[in-house]
Design an enzyme around this catalytic site. Structure first.
Site, PDB file in Angstrom:
ATOM      1  N   LYS A 177     -21.555  -4.579  -3.831  1.00  0.00           N
ATOM      2  CA  LYS A 177     -20.502  -3.561  -3.868  1.00  0.00           C
ATOM      3  C   LYS A 177     -19.788  -3.733  -5.196  1.00  0.00           C
ATOM      4  CE  LYS A 177     -16.351  -1.802  -1.816  1.00  0.00           C
ATOM      5  NZ  LYS A 177     -15.010  -2.359  -1.682  1.00  0.00           N
TER       6      LYS A 177
ATOM      7  N   GLY B  75      -5.573  -0.389   0.287  1.00  0.00           N
ATOM      8  CA  GLY B  75      -4.465  -1.000   1.000  1.00  0.00           C
ATOM      9  C   GLY B  75      -3.299  -0.094   1.327  1.00  0.00           C
TER      10      GLY B  75
ATOM     11  N   ASN C 263     -10.669  -2.532   5.692  1.00  0.00           N
ATOM     12  CA  ASN C 263     -10.300  -3.934   5.834  1.00  0.00           C
ATOM     13  C   ASN C 263      -8.855  -4.058   6.312  1.00  0.00           C
ATOM     14  OD1 ASN C 263     -10.963  -6.912   3.823  1.00  0.00           O
ATOM     15  ND2 ASN C 263      -9.631  -6.696   5.559  1.00  0.00           N
TER      16      ASN C 263
END
Length: 256
Positions: free
Chosen positions: A96, A157, A206
């Site tokens: 990635k 995020g 995530n």
């Protein structure tokens, strides 16, 4: 299920491994998510200490495919070197690729990304580029050998979801046969459902799981959301309309 570089994966949900409260919670979240791929930071493993070895053992025990990443790299040279380390550590050509261009937004550097992808593809890597939904950038990535594209939904995020529905829909239409994965910015299961409804092949997340109050429950929620969105996309959804249309028949209605 998606096929990445000739490998069919077992799930449309890909899950990162950072920032979980404990290894046990990480393992439980993965089990509840049914994720088929775990992304792993190369830098976390490169130290070779006992904690890193224990973490790698935990990931192996989960029985999922591993996708190492070049997170935190800001230059082509740094990203390529990190990818080469990943191949040695994890015995895989998958990478990635992240080449960050801006510290505040963690936005990909499009120029460095294409250059690094070209070098890695030529060296036999199977590159999963973290990119934006910019159509020209994605065309260049495909031209240099990328057979998967990973456009962001929103900055890493943030949990903002899909910031540019038009761009993501256009990308899907332009690359009907290229696996597309929404990577970064998802915060709620509904965001994952929306990505699936656009026809995307998978999502990667995530923070939405690792920072939830109950990561395992949130992982399960995302698993259900991805399944629902994929089923909806395959069911040929109705077209949206600007004007109302009656859903009940008017035939036989009494004339008053």
């Amino acid at each position: 299920m998606p096929i990445f570089y000739g490998t069919e994966v077992t799930s449309r949900l890909m899950l990162g491994t950072a920032q979980y409260p404990s290894p046990a919670i990480l393992a439980d979240a993965f089990r509840r998510s049914d994720a088929g791929i775990a992304t792993v930071s190369v830098r976390r493993e490169a130290g070779g200490d006992q904690a890193g070895q224990d973490f790698w053992g935990l990931i192996r025990d989960l029985g999922v495919a591993v996708l190492p990443n070049t997170a935190g790299c800001y230059s082509v040279r740094e990203a390529v070197t990190t990818a080469q380390m990943a191949r040695e550590l994890f015995d895989t050509n998958w990478i990635k690729l992240e080449v960050i261009g801006h510290t505040d937004t963690l936005q990909p550097d499009p120029f460095g990304l294409v250059e690094a992808a070209a070098q890695l593809a030529e060296d036999g890597f199977e590159v999963f580029p973290y990119c934006t939904e910019d159509l020209v950038l994605c065309e260049r990535l495909v031209e240099v050998g990328c057979k998967v594209l990973m456009p962001w939904g929103a900055p890493i995020g943030t949990g903002l979801g899909l910031n540019n529905i038009y761009g993501l829909r256009s990308l899907r239409a332009h690359f009907p046969d290229t696996p597309l994965v929404v990577d970064a910015g998802l915060g709620l299961p509904s965001h994952a459902t929306q990505a699936m409804e656009l026809g995307y092949d998978a999502v990667l997340l995530n923070t939405a799981v690792s920072k939830a109050g109950d990561p395992a429950a949130m992982a399960h929620a995302f698993a259900l959301a991805v399944e629902a969105g994929a089923l909806a996309a395959g069911a040929d959804p109705m077209d949206a309309r600007d004007m109302a249309a009656p859903s009940t028949p008017v035939f036989g209605k009494a004339m008053l």
